[in-house]
Design a protein around this motif. Sequence first.
Motif, PDB file in Angstrom:
ATOM      1  N   GLN A  32       0.817  -1.203   0.000  1.00 49.53           N
ATOM      2  CA  GLN A  32       0.000   0.000   0.000  1.00 49.53           C
ATOM      3  C   GLN A  32       0.860   1.267   0.000  1.00 49.53           C
ATOM      4  OE1 GLN A  32      -2.835  -0.167   3.229  1.00 49.53           O
ATOM      5  NE2 GLN A  32      -3.964  -1.859   2.318  1.00 49.53           N
ATOM      6  N   THR A  33       0.201   2.394  -0.190  1.00 52.64           N
ATOM      7  CA  THR A  33       0.855   3.694  -0.141  1.00 52.64           C
ATOM      8  C   THR A  33       0.431   4.407   1.135  1.00 52.64           C
ATOM      9  OG1 THR A  33       0.878   3.882  -2.552  1.00 52.64           O
ATOM     10  CG2 THR A  33       1.150   5.912  -1.296  1.00 52.64           C
ATOM     11  N   VAL A  34       1.412   4.957   1.847  1.00 51.77           N
ATOM     12  CA  VAL A  34       1.162   5.588   3.140  1.00 51.77           C
ATOM     13  C   VAL A  34       1.693   7.012   3.138  1.00 51.77           C
ATOM     14  CG1 VAL A  34       1.579   5.436   5.620  1.00 51.77           C
ATOM     15  CG2 VAL A  34       1.362   3.342   4.279  1.00 51.77           C
ATOM     16  N   ALA A  35       0.933   7.925   3.713  1.00 47.60           N
ATOM     17  CA  ALA A  35       1.383   9.305   3.889  1.00 47.60           C
ATOM     18  C   ALA A  35       1.737   9.531   5.347  1.00 47.60           C
ATOM     19  CB  ALA A  35       0.298  10.287   3.457  1.00 47.60           C
ATOM     20  N   ASP A  36       2.868  10.185   5.573  1.00 49.16           N
ATOM     21  CA  ASP A  36       3.286  10.552   6.927  1.00 49.16           C
ATOM     22  C   ASP A  36       3.184  12.066   7.045  1.00 49.16           C
ATOM     23  OD1 ASP A  36       4.369  10.469   9.506  1.00 49.16           O
ATOM     24  OD2 ASP A  36       6.418  10.706   8.744  1.00 49.16           O
ATOM     25  N   VAL A  37       2.205  12.543   7.807  1.00 50.06           N
ATOM     26  CA  VAL A  37       1.943  13.978   7.953  1.00 50.06           C
ATOM     27  C   VAL A  37       2.770  14.524   9.114  1.00 50.06           C
ATOM     28  CG1 VAL A  37       0.183  15.720   8.407  1.00 50.06           C
ATOM     29  CG2 VAL A  37      -0.377  13.718   7.014  1.00 50.06           C
ATOM     30  N   GLY A  38       3.561  15.563   8.844  1.00 47.58           N
ATOM     31  CA  GLY A  38       4.478  16.074   9.855  1.00 47.58           C
ATOM     32  C   GLY A  38       5.659  15.136   9.984  1.00 47.58           C
ATOM     33  N   THR A  39       6.256  14.798   8.859  1.00 47.39           N
ATOM     34  CA  THR A  39       7.261  13.725   8.812  1.00 47.39           C
ATOM     35  C   THR A  39       8.546  14.042   9.547  1.00 47.39           C
ATOM     36  OG1 THR A  39       8.269  12.120   7.299  1.00 47.39           O
ATOM     37  CG2 THR A  39       8.392  14.450   6.662  1.00 47.39           C
ATOM     38  N   ASP A  40       8.850  15.342   9.719  1.00 50.79           N
ATOM     39  CA  ASP A  40      10.059  15.772  10.409  1.00 50.79           C
ATOM     40  C   ASP A  40      11.306  15.236   9.700  1.00 50.79           C
ATOM     41  OD1 ASP A  40      11.444  17.199  12.295  1.00 50.79           O
ATOM     42  OD2 ASP A  40      11.218  15.725  13.901  1.00 50.79           O
ATOM     43  N   HIS A  41      11.986  14.257  10.279  1.00 50.23           N
ATOM     44  CA  HIS A  41      13.218  13.737   9.685  1.00 50.23           C
ATOM     45  C   HIS A  41      12.985  12.586   8.705  1.00 50.23           C
ATOM     46  CE1 HIS A  41      14.792  15.998  13.118  1.00 50.23           C
ATOM     47  NE2 HIS A  41      15.940  16.035  12.473  1.00 50.23           N
ATOM     48  N   THR A  94       1.705  11.747  13.923  1.00 49.44           N
ATOM     49  CA  THR A  94       2.218  11.594  15.285  1.00 49.44           C
ATOM     50  C   THR A  94       2.943  12.879  15.696  1.00 49.44           C
ATOM     51  OG1 THR A  94       4.339  10.667  14.548  1.00 49.44           O
ATOM     52  CG2 THR A  94       2.541   9.109  14.943  1.00 49.44           C
ATOM     53  N   GLY A  95       3.235  12.962  16.983  1.00 46.53           N
ATOM     54  CA  GLY A  95       4.074  14.050  17.468  1.00 46.53           C
ATOM     55  C   GLY A  95       3.418  15.409  17.519  1.00 46.53           C
ATOM     56  N   MET A  96       2.079  15.451  17.568  1.00 47.22           N
ATOM     57  CA  MET A  96       1.360  16.730  17.637  1.00 47.22           C
ATOM     58  C   MET A  96       0.334  16.676  18.761  1.00 47.22           C
ATOM     59  SD  MET A  96       0.422  17.309  13.624  1.00 47.22           S
ATOM     60  CE  MET A  96       1.541  16.788  12.322  1.00 47.22           C
ATOM     61  N   GLY A  97      -0.144  17.849  19.162  1.00 47.55           N
ATOM     62  CA  GLY A  97      -1.209  17.914  20.147  1.00 47.55           C
ATOM     63  C   GLY A  97      -2.513  17.403  19.561  1.00 47.55           C
ATOM     64  N   GLY A  98      -3.383  16.894  20.409  1.00 52.37           N
ATOM     65  CA  GLY A  98      -4.640  16.332  19.949  1.00 52.37           C
ATOM     66  C   GLY A  98      -5.518  17.335  19.221  1.00 52.37           C
ATOM     67  N   GLU A  99      -5.548  18.573  19.691  1.00 51.81           N
ATOM     68  CA  GLU A  99      -6.380  19.591  19.063  1.00 51.81           C
ATOM     69  C   GLU A  99      -5.913  19.884  17.642  1.00 51.81           C
ATOM     70  OE1 GLU A  99      -7.831  24.238  19.797  1.00 51.81           O
ATOM     71  OE2 GLU A  99      -6.731  23.152  21.363  1.00 51.81           O
ATOM     72  N   LEU A 100      -4.599  20.015  17.453  1.00 52.78           N
ATOM     73  CA  LEU A 100      -4.052  20.270  16.120  1.00 52.78           C
ATOM     74  C   LEU A 100      -4.347  19.101  15.184  1.00 52.78           C
ATOM     75  CD1 LEU A 100      -2.399  21.835  14.073  1.00 52.78           C
ATOM     76  CD2 LEU A 100      -0.315  20.891  15.112  1.00 52.78           C
ATOM     77  N   MET A 101      -4.200  17.881  15.683  1.00 56.28           N
ATOM     78  CA  MET A 101      -4.470  16.708  14.854  1.00 56.28           C
ATOM     79  C   MET A 101      -5.930  16.661  14.413  1.00 56.28           C
ATOM     80  SD  MET A 101      -2.042  13.841  16.704  1.00 56.28           S
ATOM     81  CE  MET A 101      -2.721  12.508  15.743  1.00 56.28           C
ATOM     82  N   SER A 117     -11.539   8.839   1.864  1.00 57.40           N
ATOM     83  CA  SER A 117     -10.972   7.777   1.029  1.00 57.40           C
ATOM     84  C   SER A 117      -9.869   6.973   1.725  1.00 57.40           C
ATOM     85  CB  SER A 117     -10.407   8.376  -0.266  1.00 57.40           C
ATOM     86  OG  SER A 117      -9.273   9.195   0.004  1.00 57.40           O
ATOM     87  N   VAL A 118      -9.439   7.415   2.897  1.00 57.49           N
ATOM     88  CA  VAL A 118      -8.349   6.739   3.614  1.00 57.49           C
ATOM     89  C   VAL A 118      -8.887   5.504   4.338  1.00 57.49           C
ATOM     90  CG1 VAL A 118      -6.628   6.983   5.452  1.00 57.49           C
ATOM     91  CG2 VAL A 118      -7.049   8.882   3.882  1.00 57.49           C
ATOM     92  N   LYS A 119      -8.185   4.381   4.195  1.00 57.95           N
ATOM     93  CA  LYS A 119      -8.638   3.116   4.772  1.00 57.95           C
ATOM     94  C   LYS A 119      -8.283   2.994   6.255  1.00 57.95           C
ATOM     95  CE  LYS A 119      -7.948   0.747   0.326  1.00 57.95           C
ATOM     96  NZ  LYS A 119      -7.117  -0.263  -0.382  1.00 57.95           N
ATOM     97  N   TRP A 120      -7.142   3.557   6.643  1.00 54.07           N
ATOM     98  CA  TRP A 120      -6.715   3.434   8.034  1.00 54.07           C
ATOM     99  C   TRP A 120      -5.822   4.608   8.429  1.00 54.07           C
ATOM    100  CZ3 TRP A 120      -1.428   3.213   8.397  1.00 54.07           C
ATOM    101  CH2 TRP A 120      -0.727   2.692   7.296  1.00 54.07           C
ATOM    102  N   TRP A 121      -5.771   4.846   9.742  1.00 53.11           N
ATOM    103  CA  TRP A 121      -4.992   5.941  10.310  1.00 53.11           C
ATOM    104  C   TRP A 121      -4.191   5.439  11.511  1.00 53.11           C
ATOM    105  CZ3 TRP A 121      -5.889  10.915   8.178  1.00 53.11           C
ATOM    106  CH2 TRP A 121      -7.011  11.004   7.336  1.00 53.11           C
ATOM    107  N   VAL A 122      -2.932   5.807  11.590  1.00 55.33           N
ATOM    108  CA  VAL A 122      -2.146   5.600  12.801  1.00 55.33           C
ATOM    109  C   VAL A 122      -1.952   6.980  13.425  1.00 55.33           C
ATOM    110  CG1 VAL A 122       0.087   4.962  13.777  1.00 55.33           C
ATOM    111  CG2 VAL A 122      -0.982   3.501  12.056  1.00 55.33           C
ATOM    112  N   LEU A 123      -2.459   7.157  14.638  1.00 53.34           N
ATOM    113  CA  LEU A 123      -2.523   8.466  15.268  1.00 53.34           C
ATOM    114  C   LEU A 123      -1.922   8.414  16.674  1.00 53.34           C
ATOM    115  CD1 LEU A 123      -6.255   8.997  14.272  1.00 53.34           C
ATOM    116  CD2 LEU A 123      -4.293  10.069  13.136  1.00 53.34           C
ATOM    117  N   SER A 124      -1.097   9.393  16.991  1.00 52.63           N
ATOM    118  CA  SER A 124      -0.503   9.444  18.325  1.00 52.63           C
ATOM    119  C   SER A 124      -0.540  10.872  18.856  1.00 52.63           C
ATOM    120  CB  SER A 124       0.945   8.929  18.297  1.00 52.63           C
ATOM    121  OG  SER A 124       1.503   8.928  19.602  1.00 52.63           O
TER     122      SER A 124
END
Length: 237
Positions: free
Chosen positions: A9-18, A82-89, A102-109
């Motif tokens: 699959q193809t995955v996007a990392d939002v706020g990827t940093d490094h 990941t790596g953000m405050g809950g409100e911003l996310m 359209s996104v099938k799944w989310w990994v959220l922290s």
Amino acid sequence: MVPVDCAGQTVADVGTDHGFVPISLVRTGKAARAIAMDIGEGPLAHAREHIHQAGLAAQIELRLSDGLERLSPGEVDGVVITGMGGELMLQILKKGGTVRESVKWWVLSPQSELGAFRHGLEELGLGICRETMLREDGKYYTVMLARPGKMKYESEAEYRYGKLLIEEKSSVLAEYLAKQEKQIRGILDHLTEKVGEAAALRKKELEKEQKEIQYVYDSMQGYHTDAEPAGSAWSGV
């Protein structure tokens, strides 16, 4: 935490940093392709360097993007934030409505406001199907796997501390609860010397939180009943 069926699959990392998350996903075969996204040019420059060092430039694309703004509907299967405050996310998820559908799944922290964040997922039509809590360098992190679907918890404590974590009797959550309760007792001891309406209100809020923690801890130990306890003695972990 990514789904076991995400290979290819193809995955996007939002706020990827490094760029370490997309590098790991592609390198381990958990994703065939990734899009590393960040709002800042600086983090993308660091990510670009690490991606080239890993020899994965052909599989990981870099994009300057405010949240999900530069994603198109159906372009990715999963999204990691990941790596953000809950409100911003939550703001990112709400603004990305057309993509979100359209996104099938989310990994959220989320790093804060976890109770409000779980409520927000419910309102957006996302349900948490897996959740884990980790401790690293004295800090606690919660990671959630969410998919489109309905979610409804029965108590505010389940939103605040995580219904799935409570049900699985997470040892890290139990440790966190003990630490929180200890801090609350320390503050309450200090407040005994204070007078006035503000101090009384703060004491009431803390005592309510203390009872909620006890309720969750008792639930994890198998003492849970339909009614929240009147305030049983805290036993710690």
